[in-house]
Design an enzyme around this catalytic site. Structure first.
Site, PDB file in Angstrom:
ATOM      1  CD  GLU A  90      -1.729  -8.747  -1.011  1.00 41.04           C
ATOM      2  OE1 GLU A  90      -1.341  -7.677  -1.501  1.00 41.04           O
ATOM      3  OE2 GLU A  90      -2.872  -9.186  -1.146  1.00 41.04           O
ATOM      4  CD  GLU A 128      -1.855  -0.471  -7.538  1.00 44.37           C
ATOM      5  OE1 GLU A 128      -2.750  -0.711  -6.688  1.00 44.37           O
ATOM      6  OE2 GLU A 128      -0.762   0.039  -7.244  1.00 44.37           O
ATOM      7  CG  ASP A 142      -3.256   3.809   4.523  1.00 44.34           C
ATOM      8  OD1 ASP A 142      -2.716   2.911   3.871  1.00 44.34           O
ATOM      9  OD2 ASP A 142      -3.923   4.711   3.990  1.00 44.34           O
TER      10      ASP A 142
END
Ligand code: ADE
Length: 245
Positions: free
Chosen positions: A4, A185, A208
């Protein structure tokens, strides 16, 4: 994730690397806005350190977190996007001294995300997700079996565990029935931003279902789907902000 960040850096015309606490912070502009792009690293403590440096050393006026998460609630499927309205640390448990999930001495278990940034991000998600083929190609859509991707808004939970068994996913759903997705996080960065009084937003692509199949082809999903979603979404959001002189 690294994929990313690389995609974002390719669109920053003037990025300068500044190394602090073993992390590379990339300072420059994206769509005309001053930004600092950085990998949070993985886990609550690592991300909290990164967030603190963003605020203390770089004077960030807001933090927006992008990445991937495991879907928990029914209907939160691979390829969907979750924009957090609130965030909670699911592995915080100082009971019986404090209620489960409450951050000791704060009297708080859920951190609110900034509603204005959340609304703006949600508006661009709805727009960008309309045409996933344009974003990731027919091959990407077929490879990951993406159906019409959806936007979800609500509770995002974080903990220092990659949830990769159906049993743990079910336990989390029982304990926190309104949790949409789990990652490692967001809620720690939300706590840092809360303490500094700085707006925070989090947007996660579902990679997922946090079940027995969760390990899947994670790296490939991030490269093909999540990094392109992030690039398009952050780009569309920044491009819509008023110009900064
Ligand atoms: N990030 C992406 N998928 C995750 C999972 N299943 N558990 C924790 N963090 C994740």
């Amino acid at each position: 994730m690294r994929e990313e960040l690389s995609a974002l850096l390719a669109q920053m015309p003037d990025e300068q690397r500044v190394r602090v606490a073993g992390r590379d912070f990339w300072v420059g502009h994206l769509h005309g806005q001053p930004v600092v792009a950085v990998l949070s690293r993985i886990g609550k403590v690592a991300a909290a350190i990164t967030a603190t440096v963003l605020l203390e050393r770089f004077g960030a006026r807001a933090i927006v977190f992008t990445g991937v998460a495991g879907g928990l609630a029914p209907g939160v499927n691979v390829g969907d996007v979750v924009v957090a309205t609130e965030l909670l640390q699911h592995d915080m448990d100082a009971s019986p001294l404090f209620p489960k999930h409450e951050i000791p001495l704060m009297g708080l278990s859920r951190f609110a995300a900034d509603p204005d940034i959340g609304n703006a991000l949600s508006a661009v998600v709805a727009d960008v997700l309309r045409d996933p083929v344009a974003l990731i190609g027919q091959e990407g859509v077929d490879e990951f079996g993406l159906q019409a991707p959806k936007l979800h808004r609500g509770l995002l939970i974080s903990g220092d565990r990659f949830v990769s068994t159906t049993a743990e996913s079910i336990a989390l759903q029982h304990e926190l029935p309104d949790a949409l997705a789990v990652e490692m996080e967001g809620a720690s960065v939300a706590q840092v931003c809360h303490d500094y009084g700085v707006p925070f937003a989090a947007m996660r692509t579902i990679s997922d279902r946090a079940d027995d199949a969760a390990h899947g082809d994670f790296a490939c999903f991030v490269a093909v789907v999540a990094s392109r979603y992030s690039l398009a979404l952050i780009g569309a959001w920044l491009a819509g902000l008023p110009a900064v002189n």
